[in-house]
Every structure is written in structure tokens, then in C-alpha cells.
Design a protein around this motif. Structure first.
Motif, PDB file in Angstrom:
ATOM      1  N   PRO A  37      13.418  -6.156  -2.658  1.00 11.93           N
ATOM      2  CA  PRO A  37      13.905  -7.215  -1.757  1.00 11.93           C
ATOM      3  C   PRO A  37      13.725  -8.597  -2.377  1.00 11.93           C
ATOM      4  N   GLU A  38      14.738  -9.465  -2.203  1.00 10.19           N
ATOM      5  CA  GLU A  38      14.647 -10.804  -2.777  1.00 10.19           C
ATOM      6  C   GLU A  38      13.443 -11.547  -2.223  1.00 10.19           C
ATOM      7  N   LYS A  39      12.847 -12.322  -3.083  1.00  9.36           N
ATOM      8  CA  LYS A  39      11.651 -13.097  -2.760  1.00  9.36           C
ATOM      9  C   LYS A  39      10.530 -12.190  -2.266  1.00  9.36           C
ATOM     10  N   ILE A  46       1.583  -6.735  -1.243  1.00 10.05           N
ATOM     11  CA  ILE A  46       2.089  -5.558  -1.953  1.00 10.05           C
ATOM     12  C   ILE A  46       3.054  -4.746  -1.098  1.00 10.05           C
ATOM     13  N   ASN A  47       2.931  -4.826   0.208  1.00 16.98           N
ATOM     14  CA  ASN A  47       3.815  -4.063   1.097  1.00 16.98           C
ATOM     15  C   ASN A  47       5.233  -4.626   1.140  1.00 16.98           C
ATOM     16  N   GLY A  48       5.447  -5.801   0.576  1.00 14.63           N
ATOM     17  CA  GLY A  48       6.771  -6.397   0.559  1.00 14.63           C
ATOM     18  C   GLY A  48       7.554  -6.103  -0.703  1.00 14.63           C
ATOM     19  N   THR A  49       6.995  -5.256  -1.556  1.00 13.26           N
ATOM     20  CA  THR A  49       7.652  -4.939  -2.822  1.00 13.26           C
ATOM     21  C   THR A  49       7.429  -3.466  -3.149  1.00 13.26           C
ATOM     22  N   ILE A  50       7.734  -3.080  -4.360  1.00 13.70           N
ATOM     23  CA  ILE A  50       7.487  -1.713  -4.825  1.00 13.70           C
ATOM     24  C   ILE A  50       6.301  -1.764  -5.781  1.00 13.70           C
ATOM     25  N   HIS A  51       5.315  -0.981  -5.506  1.00 14.65           N
ATOM     26  CA  HIS A  51       4.075  -0.946  -6.289  1.00 14.65           C
ATOM     27  C   HIS A  51       4.344  -0.194  -7.595  1.00 14.65           C
ATOM     28  N   TYR A  52       4.112  -0.833  -8.721  1.00 12.63           N
ATOM     29  CA  TYR A  52       4.378  -0.234 -10.037  1.00 12.63           C
ATOM     30  C   TYR A  52       3.675   1.111 -10.203  1.00 12.63           C
TER      31      TYR A  52
END
Length: 116
Positions: A37-39, A46-52
Motif C-alpha cells: 500500500p502506498e505510504k 509493521i501491520n501497514g506493510t508486508i513484513h520481509y
């Protein structure tokens, strides 16, 4: 589009068209670029993105339980995993199979897919 990436990730799976290739797992090199998701970093959560680490672990675990003839099918499998399990918006998967052909350093495939 914001992206995360994992370059040079090693993963093992049974793969190959020929019987001699499928005798034991092969180590593949993966480059994975995933649209998030943008920004996604705006909230520093971490819950706002994908954890590597989670993406890496999921790919490796999935490949241990799979058998593929073609790198193309493997790349599609990884793309589908990123969409279904991580909510990716877009993905680029590059898979390198090193040292499989005489006098060729590496062979591989690269695909790009997006949710439309």
C-alpha cells in the motif's frame, strides 16, 4: 507504487523436467519485488506493510511442499502466494537456476503480475 524487495533469497525445491533434476532439492536464487500500500511507512507500523521475514519464510515453507517441472510455474506460484497471503498489489518474481547447463552460468525466468 511503494515496493519492498528481497534480492538473492535462496530457497530449495524439487524442480525440473528431467528425472535427474528431481532426484534431490535444488537451491534456487529468487528476487522478489512486492507492491505494498502506498505510504505504507507513514504510520511506522509493521501491520501497514508486508513484513520481509514473513514473506521469505512463507515462500521457503511453501516450496518445501511443492514439486514443479517449470520455473515459470514456480514463479506463478510465488506470485499467487504474495497476492493471497500478503495482499500484494503487484509482484515481480525472478528465479535463477544456477549451474544447470554446461557453460551457462545461470538460467531463469522473470514475471510481473498485478491485481486489476
Amino acid at each position: 507504487m511503494d515496493k519492498i524487495f528481497l534480492h538473492g533469497m535462496k530457497a530449495e525445491t524439487l524442480i525440473g523436467v528431467y528425472d535427474w533434476e528431481r532426484g534431490q532439492p535444488q537451491t534456487l536464487l529468487l528476487d522478489l519485488v512486492v507492491g505494498v500500500p502506498e505510504k505504507s511507512g507513514a504510520g511506522d507500523d509493521i501491520n501497514g506493510t508486508i513484513h520481509y521475514a514473513d514473506a521469505c519464510a512463507a515462500v521457503r515453507a511453501s516450496l518445501k511442499n511443492q514439486r514443479f517441472l517449470l520455473l515459470e510455474a514456480l514463479a506463478e506460484h510465488i506470485a499467487d502466494l504474495m497476492f493471497s497471503d500478503f495482499g500484494a498489489q503487484w509482484v515481480r518474481v525472478k528465479i535463477v537456476k544456477p549451474g544447470i547447463l554446461p557453460d551457462v552460468r545461470e538460467v531463469g525466468v522473470e514475471i510481473e503480475r498485478s491485481i486489476n
